[in-house]
Design a protein around this motif. Structure first.
Motif, PDB file in Angstrom:
ATOM      1  N   ASN A 142       0.803  -1.231   0.000  1.00 50.20           N
ATOM      2  CA  ASN A 142       0.000   0.000   0.000  1.00 50.20           C
ATOM      3  C   ASN A 142       0.831   1.274   0.000  1.00 50.20           C
ATOM      4  N   GLY A 143       2.032   1.205  -0.550  1.00 55.86           N
ATOM      5  CA  GLY A 143       2.890   2.376  -0.569  1.00 55.86           C
ATOM      6  C   GLY A 143       2.605   3.301  -1.737  1.00 55.86           C
ATOM      7  N   SER A 144       3.061   4.511  -1.577  1.00 64.72           N
ATOM      8  CA  SER A 144       2.946   5.487  -2.667  1.00 64.72           C
ATOM      9  C   SER A 144       3.930   5.121  -3.775  1.00 64.72           C
ATOM     10  N   ALA A 145       3.746   5.736  -4.920  1.00 59.92           N
ATOM     11  CA  ALA A 145       4.669   5.519  -6.037  1.00 59.92           C
ATOM     12  C   ALA A 145       6.090   5.900  -5.625  1.00 59.92           C
ATOM     13  N   ALA A 146       6.232   6.985  -4.878  1.00 61.30           N
ATOM     14  CA  ALA A 146       7.569   7.427  -4.448  1.00 61.30           C
ATOM     15  C   ALA A 146       8.191   6.419  -3.478  1.00 61.30           C
ATOM     16  N   LYS A 170      10.638  -3.703 -17.351  1.00 60.15           N
ATOM     17  CA  LYS A 170      11.978  -3.112 -17.449  1.00 60.15           C
ATOM     18  C   LYS A 170      11.888  -1.643 -17.082  1.00 60.15           C
ATOM     19  N   GLY A 171      12.691  -1.254 -16.111  1.00 63.50           N
ATOM     20  CA  GLY A 171      12.752   0.133 -15.680  1.00 63.50           C
ATOM     21  C   GLY A 171      11.860   0.396 -14.475  1.00 63.50           C
ATOM     22  N   LYS A 172      12.359   1.256 -13.596  1.00 61.55           N
ATOM     23  CA  LYS A 172      11.639   1.589 -12.368  1.00 61.55           C
ATOM     24  C   LYS A 172      10.240   2.120 -12.662  1.00 61.55           C
ATOM     25  N   GLU A 173      10.106   2.942 -13.664  1.00 62.42           N
ATOM     26  CA  GLU A 173       8.806   3.542 -13.976  1.00 62.42           C
ATOM     27  C   GLU A 173       7.753   2.482 -14.284  1.00 62.42           C
ATOM     28  N   ILE A 232       7.779  -0.657 -13.341  1.00 63.36           N
ATOM     29  CA  ILE A 232       7.557  -1.434 -12.116  1.00 63.36           C
ATOM     30  C   ILE A 232       6.600  -0.688 -11.189  1.00 63.36           C
ATOM     31  N   VAL A 233       6.825   0.604 -11.025  1.00 65.02           N
ATOM     32  CA  VAL A 233       5.969   1.414 -10.154  1.00 65.02           C
ATOM     33  C   VAL A 233       4.560   1.533 -10.735  1.00 65.02           C
ATOM     34  N   THR A 234       4.446   1.712 -12.041  1.00 68.06           N
ATOM     35  CA  THR A 234       3.126   1.817 -12.676  1.00 68.06           C
ATOM     36  C   THR A 234       2.305   0.565 -12.408  1.00 68.06           C
ATOM     37  N   ARG A 235       2.935  -0.606 -12.514  1.00 69.12           N
ATOM     38  CA  ARG A 235       2.212  -1.852 -12.261  1.00 69.12           C
ATOM     39  C   ARG A 235       1.786  -1.953 -10.795  1.00 69.12           C
ATOM     40  N   GLN A 263       1.184   0.485  -8.670  1.00 71.12           N
ATOM     41  CA  GLN A 263       0.124   1.444  -8.381  1.00 71.12           C
ATOM     42  C   GLN A 263      -1.221   0.966  -8.928  1.00 71.12           C
ATOM     43  N   ALA A 264      -1.207   0.322 -10.088  1.00 70.62           N
ATOM     44  CA  ALA A 264      -2.448  -0.234 -10.645  1.00 70.62           C
ATOM     45  C   ALA A 264      -2.928  -1.413  -9.796  1.00 70.62           C
ATOM     46  N   ALA A 265      -1.999  -2.248  -9.353  1.00 67.88           N
ATOM     47  CA  ALA A 265      -2.363  -3.445  -8.586  1.00 67.88           C
ATOM     48  C   ALA A 265      -2.998  -3.105  -7.241  1.00 67.88           C
ATOM     49  N   ILE A 266      -2.504  -2.078  -6.563  1.00 63.84           N
ATOM     50  CA  ILE A 266      -3.068  -1.770  -5.242  1.00 63.84           C
ATOM     51  C   ILE A 266      -4.472  -1.175  -5.342  1.00 63.84           C
ATOM     52  N   LYS A 267      -4.867  -0.778  -6.542  1.00 61.48           N
ATOM     53  CA  LYS A 267      -6.235  -0.279  -6.735  1.00 61.48           C
ATOM     54  C   LYS A 267      -7.235  -1.408  -6.945  1.00 61.48           C
ATOM     55  N   THR A 268      -6.761  -2.567  -7.383  1.00 63.61           N
ATOM     56  CA  THR A 268      -7.668  -3.681  -7.683  1.00 63.61           C
ATOM     57  C   THR A 268      -7.624  -4.810  -6.656  1.00 63.61           C
ATOM     58  N   ASP A 269      -6.509  -4.947  -5.934  1.00 65.36           N
ATOM     59  CA  ASP A 269      -6.345  -6.064  -5.002  1.00 65.36           C
ATOM     60  C   ASP A 269      -5.801  -5.618  -3.654  1.00 65.36           C
ATOM     61  N   LYS A 270      -6.325  -6.230  -2.611  1.00 59.95           N
ATOM     62  CA  LYS A 270      -5.781  -6.075  -1.267  1.00 59.95           C
ATOM     63  C   LYS A 270      -4.767  -7.192  -1.093  1.00 59.95           C
ATOM     64  N   THR A 271      -3.540  -6.851  -0.734  1.00 61.03           N
ATOM     65  CA  THR A 271      -2.491  -7.857  -0.582  1.00 61.03           C
ATOM     66  C   THR A 271      -1.779  -7.700   0.753  1.00 61.03           C
TER      67      THR A 271
END
Length: 163
Positions: free
Chosen positions: A46-50, A72-75, A77-80, A82-90
């Motif tokens: 549940n962390g922020s993108a930063a 590939k690339g931090k950007e 990885i972070v985009t995925r 951020q999308a995942a925490i909107k659809t799933d509780k982990t």
């Protein structure tokens, strides 16, 4: 006594020249990398993108072969994340971690994890996915911080639990 001091100094110089004096540096690297591995859990769930992005090198790679994920690339990885925490509780949990530094200074880690996952689309307490697996990491020290350069996630077992 003076001969003993000279001998100790000589041993110190020999250790330095042979690379054995890096024990304290390696120890601090291991501690920093342990911290990164545990920070990953909180940031991933549940962390922020930063927060999440601060754990990866700019050119990091992230792969989950069983799910056909290759980023590939931090950007990316972070985009995925951020999308995942909107659809799933982990809830990610490490059960063990071993960090190694080879003779060339390459830092690797093998961690075992358990992941509990529930889609926000599912009614609460209805279905839970449970994953057991391993993180295979290559880590890198930059500015006294340990960062994930490569992560391969191996899923050893996946089950659906009905509650």
């Amino acid at each position: 006594m003076q001969k003993l001091l000279h001998f100790s100094a000589l041993i110190g110089v020999l250790n330095f020249l042979t690379g054995r004096s890096h024990t304290n540096i390696e120890g601090s690297h291991v501690a920093a990398c342990q911290d990164t591995l545990y920070q990953y859990l909180k940031a991933r769930d549940n962390g922020s993108a930063a927060q999440y992005g601060s754990l990866f090198t700019p050119d990091a790679t992230f792969a989950v072969p069983a799910l056909q994920i290759e980023l590939k690339g931090k950007e990316a990885i972070v985009t995925r994340q951020q999308a995942a925490i909107k659809t799933d509780k982990t809830m990610h949990n490490l059960t063990s971690s071993e960090i190694s530094i080879n003779d060339e200074g390459k830092i690797t880690a093998l961690s075992h994890f358990i992941l509990l996952k529930r889609s926000y689309q599912q009614p609460p307490n209805k279905q839970l996915e449970v994953f057991n697996g391993r993180y295979l990491d290559v880590l890198e020290i930059k500015n006294a911080q340990c960062l994930i350069k490569e992560r391969v996630v191996l899923i050893d077992r996946k089950e659906q639990w009905r509650l």
